[in-house]
Structures are given as structure tokens and as C-alpha cells.
Design an enzyme around this catalytic site. Structure first.
Site, mmCIF file in Angstrom:
data_model
loop_
_atom_site.group_PDB
_atom_site.id
_atom_site.type_symbol
_atom_site.label_atom_id
_atom_site.label_comp_id
_atom_site.label_asym_id
_atom_site.label_seq_id
_atom_site.Cartn_x
_atom_site.Cartn_y
_atom_site.Cartn_z
ATOM 1 N N ASN A 221 -4.420 -10.753 2.786
ATOM 2 C CA ASN A 221 -5.861 -10.582 3.020
ATOM 3 C C ASN A 221 -6.557 -11.930 3.211
ATOM 4 O O ASN A 221 -7.684 -12.132 2.752
ATOM 5 C CB ASN A 221 -6.503 -9.797 1.870
ATOM 6 C CG ASN A 221 -6.386 -8.298 2.064
ATOM 7 O OD1 ASN A 221 -6.739 -7.765 3.122
ATOM 8 N ND2 ASN A 221 -5.857 -7.603 1.074
ATOM 9 N N PRO B 241 -13.798 -9.961 0.731
ATOM 10 C CA PRO B 241 -14.034 -11.266 1.381
ATOM 11 C C PRO B 241 -14.940 -12.188 0.573
ATOM 12 O O PRO B 241 -14.973 -13.396 0.820
ATOM 13 C CB PRO B 241 -14.678 -10.882 2.713
ATOM 14 C CG PRO B 241 -15.291 -9.539 2.484
ATOM 15 C CD PRO B 241 -14.392 -8.854 1.508
ATOM 16 N N ASP C 231 0.785 -8.705 2.470
ATOM 17 C CA ASP C 231 -0.576 -8.693 3.001
ATOM 18 C C ASP C 231 -1.401 -9.574 2.069
ATOM 19 O O ASP C 231 -1.716 -9.188 0.950
ATOM 20 C CB ASP C 231 -1.110 -7.259 3.029
ATOM 21 C CG ASP C 231 -2.566 -7.177 3.468
ATOM 22 O OD1 ASP C 231 -3.165 -8.232 3.771
ATOM 23 O OD2 ASP C 231 -3.108 -6.049 3.497
ATOM 24 N N GLU D 184 0.829 -1.221 0.000
ATOM 25 C CA GLU D 184 0.000 0.000 0.000
ATOM 26 C C GLU D 184 0.855 1.259 0.000
ATOM 27 O O GLU D 184 0.579 2.221 0.718
ATOM 28 C CB GLU D 184 -0.988 0.007 1.178
ATOM 29 C CG GLU D 184 -2.228 -0.820 0.921
ATOM 30 C CD GLU D 184 -3.382 -0.537 1.865
ATOM 31 O OE1 GLU D 184 -3.480 0.591 2.394
ATOM 32 O OE2 GLU D 184 -4.194 -1.455 2.082
#
Length: 593
Positions: A456, A421, A454, A295
Site C-alpha cells: 500500500n 493514506p 501489498d 486478502e
């Protein structure tokens, strides 16, 4: 004639080291408005804007609370003074504030005492395991000490109210960066229009007063904890024989750091001018040999991270995502940045993984024509990965080299996967695509590998299990989410890389005395940290550092944070920690084979 219509600051709380950049609205002679700079070197119709910054001198310098930096301090911890801790860590605004933070404060004492004990001849302040540049250290003479207070604190003398005179000029120009000398004082910005021909002021001054300047709340130090105890190895941040350190950190791009998402974080602590300095202090303080950031906004990479870390001895590569995000005013884009110390590593090769391109290839080869549009709509999510192959320039002093004529290479992957998600199949496909690429690199060279980022994906999810175990059980519930059939047959979801999650080493220590605190911060059901991401609505692990266990050995890990210490500010980000993720740092040793 030119006129100043309005002067405004995004936040009226100035912080040491964070640039104040006011919004100044001007009216041109033709009655139109502008926010452009009209300087002495480029006047408009013979007039220009002159800005001056002043510091109040009529009020006493005020110490501020280490827990609530917008509040003046009334108590000072005496033990902090004895341990030579920076003054700004020892102040509290009330007895209740001191009592509420005593558990964490006592841990800081214990850590500082251990550093003094281990380094009895050190002259430097023992507290910081990272640099404190930009943090204000308020002198001990801020106020007289009076009667004793609970937990070893003393009462500070009372402070006067702010006086408006006299003012001392501290800066010229529209912007100003507060210094440690400004802490506890009010700042004033004065804007006037000046006749360029004669140099005289022709309009009344527009002024703006700030709150008192506060020191930048620096993150509480996190120490490295040795985990390779069986070999009797010790640990330190700088590396020793044949070792190197790797940091992985999602730094929260400014384009996502909105008050709508993080309403619990004070606006001044959410501003990029503040967060960038706090992040730099934290990242540079870890002194990692390799840094993997996610990010990272593209303009911030070019204007801030790359030049600032270059000054500290790092070379870097960057891969931005494949689509921009509209922030409401401008388009912005983030990506992955990998930094490495140029005195220890040289770049051999760089691979840029665009999952969009992989999706397009998949649709052309395996997907029927009537299904291509739906496939691309679901898979094109703009995520990327950045892979670098590094050559070790020099092993740490005294390292044994099994084959002096052979180059020691290291492969480091840095990625940030899709966050939705609902797209479980997309995340799993992205991980599998990345691993297939890494397998090809492994086939071409005998090379240690690191997979950071990351993901997720929580522990136990299909992407996590694929990384950690090399396969996904056909009965895993997430495999039922596969509307495009891209996960079938399940047998293709596999790899042969001996990957292990670095932080699982905390669990493997078992009941070793002294490690109970860190083990409580681990989830023994999946051998991962309880969390690496902490917001008001979510607490869980999304970030990992995986390594090839046949070629690398974990020596030490950066300690994990506890939820209780973060919840005092509701969640992350906060004034202390400037991302919603926590940093992971691992010290590795290359196995001689």
C-alpha cells in the site's frame, strides 16, 4: 402446512463452474418464516421442500461474445480457428465490438502463433499458459459461416428466441453448478412442497428462470519474459536448472468486494462464487513454486484455497489479521497465505508478525505513560506479516551444488500493510519493523530472502525507498507526518539487506529489441511498473517482490498488463480479472556462493 413464499437468485446470469445458490423463503405451519433447508430426510410436520433444475431444450444453443459475455455472438474470428484457439475466445457480438477489441485480439493471435512456432510438435491447444478448467469451449458448428467480415471474421447464423418447452432435468437439490453443456441455454429452478408420507406434490410450483448460461470469461494469458539475456538463458513457466518461481497476488477478499466500491463491475462477476473459480484458474495456471496471497478471507482459506491448492501439490500456512470486520450480516477477517510445492520445499520454521503486538511492546518500552493511549490508537491497525523459512528438497535437474552437505534454505516474507493514506508514519513503521525481523533471521543464517506483498505504498514513498535503498532521506516529505515521534531518529530507519525490486529488471534491459512494450509499462523514474492496482479512482503500484541480490538472480518476469486493455471494463475487478490488483510472478535462480 409448509409453503414457498419466494425464490430469488443474487444474479440471474448463470456462469459455467459457478454454483447457483438461490434464496428460498418458506412459511412454516405456525406462520413464521425461514430460509432453512427442509429436506426429505428432515421434513417439517410431514412436509419437505423439493427443488429441481431444468435446462431449456426448445431454443438453439447460442454462442456468446468473448468481450461482452452477456450478449449473443454474431461474428467469429476465422484466424482463431486456424490457430486452434478455444472457441469462446473467437466470438464477438458485433462488428464494432470486434473492431474495438482488435488490438488486444491481434496480440492474442501473435502469442498463440509464437507458441505454435516454438512447439511445433505439441498436440495440445497452444493458447493457454494456464489451465482452462471450467471455461466453455463453444463448438465451431454453433452457426453457419457466411460472408467475410472485416479483420478476418465471419457472420454466424441467426439464433431463435428462447422457447419455454421442453425442459430437460439437469439437477436435484437447492443448488446447481452450470456445466459447459448448459452454455447458451436458459435454466429453470422449480420449488414445490411434497407430502413426505405419500410423496405427492401439495402446492403449486414456484419457478425461476435465468438468463442464458455464459462461459466463464478466463483471463487473457500472460507470458513469462526472459530478462537475464546476458547469460543467454531461456525462460519457461515450469522452471529449469536451479530455478524456482514466486507469485505474489492480492486476491481481493470477498468482504471488501462490494458493489458500493466496485459499482462498475457486473454483480455476477463480483460474486465470490464466480471470482473464486476465476482466481483459481489464474493462480493454478501460473504453476508457481511459491505463492504469496494477500486478502485471503479466513473461511475461504479453509474451505477453498487450502483444499484446492492442496490437490495441486501445495502445502500452506496462514496468518489472519488480528481483528474482524463486520460485513453487514456476519463478521469476517482476512490475512496472508503462503503456499509452496511440497515436492520442492519443506517448512523449516514459521514466524508470525503481528504489528499490533509490536506496537504494544513499543508503547511499554519507549512511550511515556501519558502518550500510550494515543500511540496505541494510531498504531493498532491489525496488519500482519507471515515469514517462512523453507528448505529446498531438490534442486532442478542438473543443478550444480557448491556444497552438497549444506542445506539450501530460502526465507519468504508475505505481508499486507495498512491502506490508510493518512497514516504514512504507520506504514513506514510497519515496514521498518518487518525489516528488523528479517535482519535478525539473516544474521542467524546465510539465506536468500524474498519480501512479497501489498505494501500500500507507491514508488518513491518512504516505505518503498526504505525497502529498495536501505534508508530514507531525512528530507523526505513523508517524515513530516510523525505525530508520535516513532520515526525519530531517522537514522534508525535503515537496514543492510541487499534488497532489489524484481520488476526493475525490465528497465535494466535498456533498449533491447522486443522489450519495448514491457518497458512502456514501466515508470523509468522509479524503475517500477506503472501500476499493479487499477480501480476507477486509482492507478498505481502498491505490490512488489523484493529479493536479496547477492544470493538470487532474476531470470524472467510475468508480463505486465496495459491500462488500455483493462479500461474496456472501466477498471479492476472485471469479468476477466477477479481482483483489483494484478499478479506478479518472478522466476529466480539461486546464486552459487
Amino acid at each position: 402446512m409448509l409453503h414457498v413464499l419466494r425464490v430469488h437468485l443474487p444474479s440471474d446470469i448463470p456462469i459455467v463452474g459457478c454454483e447457483l445458490s438461490p434464496y428460498v423463503l418458506l412459511r412454516r405451519p405456525d406462520s413464521s418464516s425461514t430460509t432453512d433447508d427442509v429436506t426429505e430426510n428432515s421434513p417439517l410436520d410431514g412436509y419437505f421442500l423439493r427443488c429441481r433444475w431444468y435446462r431449456s431444450q426448445g431454443d438453439k444453443r447460442v454462442a456468446v461474445c468473448s468481450v461482452h459475455p452477456t450478449e449473443p455472438a454474431t461474428l467469429q474470428c476465422l484466424e482463431c480457428s486456424k490457430l486452434k484457439l478455444p472457441g469462446n475466445k473467437s466470438y464477438h457480438c458485433s462488428s464494432q465490438c470486434f473492431k474495438d477489441s482488435w488490438k488486444l485480439h491481434r496480440a492474442i493471435h501473435a502469442y498463440a502463433a509464437s507458441i505454435i512456432r516454438d512447439n511445433p510438435n505439441e498436440d495440445d491447444e497452444p493458447f493457454y499458459c494456464f489451465n482452462s478448467t471450467g471455461s466453455a469451449v463453444v463448438g465451431k458448428g454453433t452457426g453457419p459461416s457466411n460472408t467475410g467480415h472485416p479483420n478476418g471474421s465471419s457472420i454466424l447464423g441467426s439464433t431463435d428466441q428462447v422457447g419455454v418447452e421442453p425442459w430437460y432435468e439437469v439437477g436435484q437439490g437447492k443448488t446447481y453448478t452450470p456445466t459447459v453443456d448448459d452454455v447458451g441455454h436458459v435454466l429453470k429452478l422449480e420449488c414445490v412442497i411434497v407430502d413426505a408420507a405419500v410423496g405427492s406434490i401439495v402446492t403449486p410450483a414456484k419457478t425461476l428462470l435465468t438468463a442464458r448460461v455464459i462461459p466463464a470469461p478466463s483471463p487473457t494469458p500472460r507470458c513469462m519474459i526472459p530478462v537475464n539475456l546476458l547469460n543467454g538463458l531461456t525462460s519457461d513457466m515450469s522452471g529449469s536448472v536451479g530455478t524456482f518461481t514466486v507469485l505474489s497476488y492480492n486476491v481481493l477478499a470477498d468482504l471488501y468486494a462490494t458493489s458500493e466500491l466496485y459499482s462498475y463491475c457486473p454483480p455476477w462477476a463480483l460474486s465470490w462464487s464466480y471470482r473464486r473459480q476465476n482466481l483459481l484458474r489464474e493462480i493454478s495456471g501460473y504453476r508457481a513454486d511459491i505463492i504469496c496471497l494477500q486478502e485471503v478471507q479466513s473461511d475461504h482459506y479453509l474451505d477453498f484455497f487450502a483444499p484446492e491448492l492442496e490437490k495441486l501439490g501445495y502445502t500452506s500456512v496462514y496468518k489472519k489479521k488480528t481483528a474482524e470486520v463486520y460485513t453487514g450480516t456476519v463478521y469476517a477477517i482476512d490475512g496472508c497465505a503462503t503456499f509452496f510445492r511440497r515436492d520442492r520445499f519443506a517448512l523449516v520454521k514459521k514466524y508470525e508478525v503481528e504489528f499490533n503486538r509490536a506496537a504494544q511492546s513499543l508503547s511499554e518500552v519507549l512511550v511515556p505513560p501519558f502518550q500510550k493511549k494515543a500511540t496505541l490508537s494510531r498504531l493498532l491497525k491489525d496488519n500482519v506479516a507471515l515469514i517462512v523459512v523453507l528448505e529446498v528438497k531438490e534442486m532442478s535437474q542438473g543443478a550444480e551444488v557448491s556444497n552438497p552437505g549444506k542445506r539450501q534454505l530460502l526465507c519468504v516474507a508475505n505481508t499486507h500493510l495498512n491502506a490508510n493514506p493518512e497514516l504514512k508514519d504507520v506504514k513506514l513503521w510497519q515496514v521498518n519493523t518487518l525489516l528488523k525481523g528479517l535482519e535478525k533471521i539473516a544474521e542467524s543464517a546465510d539465506i536468500p530472502m524474498l519480501v512479497c506483498g501489498d505494501f500500500n505504498s507507491v514508488p518513491g514513498s518512504a516505505p518503498h525507498l526504505l525497502l529498495a535503498t536501505g534508508r530514507v532521506d531525512p528530507s523526505h516529505p513523508e517524515l513530516s507526518t510523525d505525530p508520535l515521534g516513532i520515526l525519530r531518529p531517522v537514522s534508525k530507519l535503515s537496514h543492510h539487506l541487499p534488497l532489489v525490486s524484481a520488476y526493475s529488471a525490465f528497465v535494466k534491459l535498456g533498449a533491447v529489441p522486443g522489450f519495448e512494450q514491457q518497458q512502456r509499462r514501466m515508470d523509468t523514474s522509479n524503475n517500477e511498473p506503472v501500476f499493479t492496482n487499477c480501480t476507477r479512482d486509482f492507478l498505481g503500484t502498491l505490490d512488489y517482490i523484493f529479493y536479496t541480490a547477492d544470493s538470487l538472480l532474476v531470470e524472467s518476469l510475468l508480463e505486465l498488463l496495459d491500462e488500455e486493455s483493462l479500461r474496456k471494463d472501466t477498471a479492476l475487478p472485471s469479468p476477466e480479472w477477479s481482483s483489483d490488483h494484478i499478479a506478479l510472478l518472478v522466476k529466480f535462480r539461486i546464486k552459487q556462493r
